[in-house]
Design an enzyme around this catalytic site. Structure first.
Site, PDB file in Angstrom:
ATOM      1  N   ILE A   1       0.833  -1.205   0.000  1.00 19.24           N
ATOM      2  CA  ILE A   1       0.000   0.000   0.000  1.00 19.24           C
ATOM      3  C   ILE A   1       0.869   1.257   0.000  1.00 19.24           C
ATOM      4  O   ILE A   1       0.589   2.224  -0.726  1.00 19.24           O
ATOM      5  CB  ILE A   1      -0.942  -0.036   1.232  1.00 19.24           C
TER       6      ILE A   1
ATOM      7  N   ASP B   1      15.067   2.230   9.642  1.00 17.62           N
ATOM      8  CA  ASP B   1      14.208   1.399  10.475  1.00 17.62           C
ATOM      9  C   ASP B   1      13.386   2.334  11.349  1.00 17.62           C
ATOM     10  O   ASP B   1      13.923   2.964  12.281  1.00 17.62           O
ATOM     11  CB  ASP B   1      15.059   0.456  11.331  1.00 17.62           C
TER      12      ASP B   1
ATOM     13  N   ASN C   1       2.690   4.626   7.155  1.00 17.87           N
ATOM     14  CA  ASN C   1       2.010   3.463   6.586  1.00 17.87           C
ATOM     15  C   ASN C   1       2.438   2.135   7.204  1.00 17.87           C
ATOM     16  O   ASN C   1       1.724   1.147   7.116  1.00 17.87           O
ATOM     17  CB  ASN C   1       2.300   3.473   5.071  1.00 17.87           C
TER      18      ASN C   1
ATOM     19  N   TYR D   1      -2.644  -6.691  17.457  1.00 22.48           N
ATOM     20  CA  TYR D   1      -2.566  -5.847  16.258  1.00 22.48           C
ATOM     21  C   TYR D   1      -3.765  -4.891  16.223  1.00 22.48           C
ATOM     22  O   TYR D   1      -3.602  -3.674  16.030  1.00 22.48           O
ATOM     23  CB  TYR D   1      -2.539  -6.754  15.024  1.00 22.48           C
TER      24      TYR D   1
ATOM     25  N   LYS E   1      -3.623  -0.792  16.512  1.00 23.85           N
ATOM     26  CA  LYS E   1      -4.139   0.055  15.428  1.00 23.85           C
ATOM     27  C   LYS E   1      -5.260   0.968  15.945  1.00 23.85           C
ATOM     28  O   LYS E   1      -5.354   2.126  15.550  1.00 23.85           O
ATOM     29  CB  LYS E   1      -4.658  -0.815  14.283  1.00 23.85           C
TER      30      LYS E   1
END
Ligand SMILES: NC(=O)c1ccc[n+]([C@@H]2O[C@H](COP(=O)([O-])OP(=O)(O)OC[C@H]3O[C@@H](n4cnc5c(N)ncnc54)[C@H](O)[C@@H]3O)[C@@H](O)[C@H]2O)c1
Length: 276
Positions: A21, A66, A93, A162, A166
């Site tokens: 993406i 990184d 992203n 996760y 998010k």
């Protein structure tokens, strides 16, 4: 009347833009006229995307780093400002599970899993956002866009850390928007549904993909370029009154019920994982 979406004269930084993406977002911002700093952990990936943008007539530089490392993030932002004179658009992203981590039942996750997955998603995003906001405050403002996930609206089994990390970014966006708005900085998130990036193609079984499509109102996944168009729009003046929001781009998947934990595709995916 002609409506144009033009980023000419602006500079942008996209993290994790060597693939998936992020790569598509970098290409679309360049097509809209922005000069783009392409970040990736893998310098070869960043350089390859810069070459693609060059071939399409755009302007880009590689800024491999990184983004889990504070100093590397500061240096990446400084390099971008040095090359382009400002930072106007930042797309944070990077996400997904770090190397070596797999989805597994909530009760199987241990402290190291939590720390590592939160680091790769929430902490990394916050480090990038901080460095970007600082230079935007010192400049003429800008737009900071985070890529979160449809998992924050329609959780699936075995992705609890996760999804939580998010969701925390979705909330971080609101705090940042309140604090940075007076400096002319808009802060947004977009939450993609399942998109067939290499990482997803390698991790999901065909059964799981079929189940996702079947339960999604538009009966399909999301395409990379659709997310890139959305990012290009959200970063533009056409969206200049929007801040502090997360925009869900998931073909309507959030309207469906969460999948049950005994979903066959998911069960297959867990075979060979380190799930207890
Ligand atoms: N693909 C999907 O279905 C999907 C769905 C919802 C949300 N998302 C989110 O979209 C974003 C992009 O996902 P994707 O599928 O395109 O990812 P991807 O795995 O295809 O690409 C991510 C890129 O980021 C780079 N990267 C990873 N860690 C890094 C680090 N520490 N520093 C610098 N670069 C690093 C990788 O080298 C890779 O090139 C992620 O935040 C992900 O959580 C993806």
């Amino acid at each position: 009347m002609t409506i144009t979406l033009d980023h000419t004269g602006r500079s942008a930084l996209v993290t994790g833009a060597g693939a998936g993406i992020g790569r598509e977002i970098a290409r679309w911002l360049a097509r809209a006229g922005a000069r783009v700093a392409v970040n990736d952990l893998d310098p070869e990936r960043a350089t390859a995307v810069v070459a693609e943008i060059d071939r399409e007539g755009g302007e880009a530089i590689p800024v491999p780093a990184d983004c889990r490392d504070d100093e590397a993030v500061d240096a990446m932002v400084a390099t971008t400002v040095e090359a382009f004179g400002s930072l106007d658009i930042a797309v944070n992203n990077i996400g997904m599970l770090p190397a070596g981590r797999r989805p597994k039942p909530f009760v199987s996750y241990r402290g190291d899993d939590w720390r590592d997955i939160v680091d790769q998603n929430l902490t990394l995003a916050a480090l990038c956002g901080r460095a970007e906001a600082e230079v935007m405050q010192a400049g003429a403002g800008g737009v900071i866009l985070f890529v979160t996930s449809g998992e924050t609206t329609r959780p699936s089994p075995y992705n609890s850390i996760y999804a939580a990390a998010k969701a925390a970014i979705n909330h971080l966006v609101t705090s940042m928007a309140v604090e940075l708005g007076p400096d002319g900085i808009r802060v947004l998130a977009m939450a993609p549904g399942t998109t067939m990036t290499e990482t997803v193609a390698a991790a999901f079984t065909p059964e799981r993909m079929d189940a996702i499509v079947a339960s999604t109102p538009l009966r399909r996944m999301v395409e990379h370029d659709e997310l890139a168009r959305l990012a290009t729009f959200l970063a533009s003046d056409l969206a200049r009154c929007i801040t502090g929001q997360f925009i869900v781009a998931d073909a309507g998947a959030f309207l469906s019920r969460s999948r049950p934990a005994n979903d066959e595709g998911l069960t297959n995916q867990l075979k060979g994982s380190n799930a207890r």
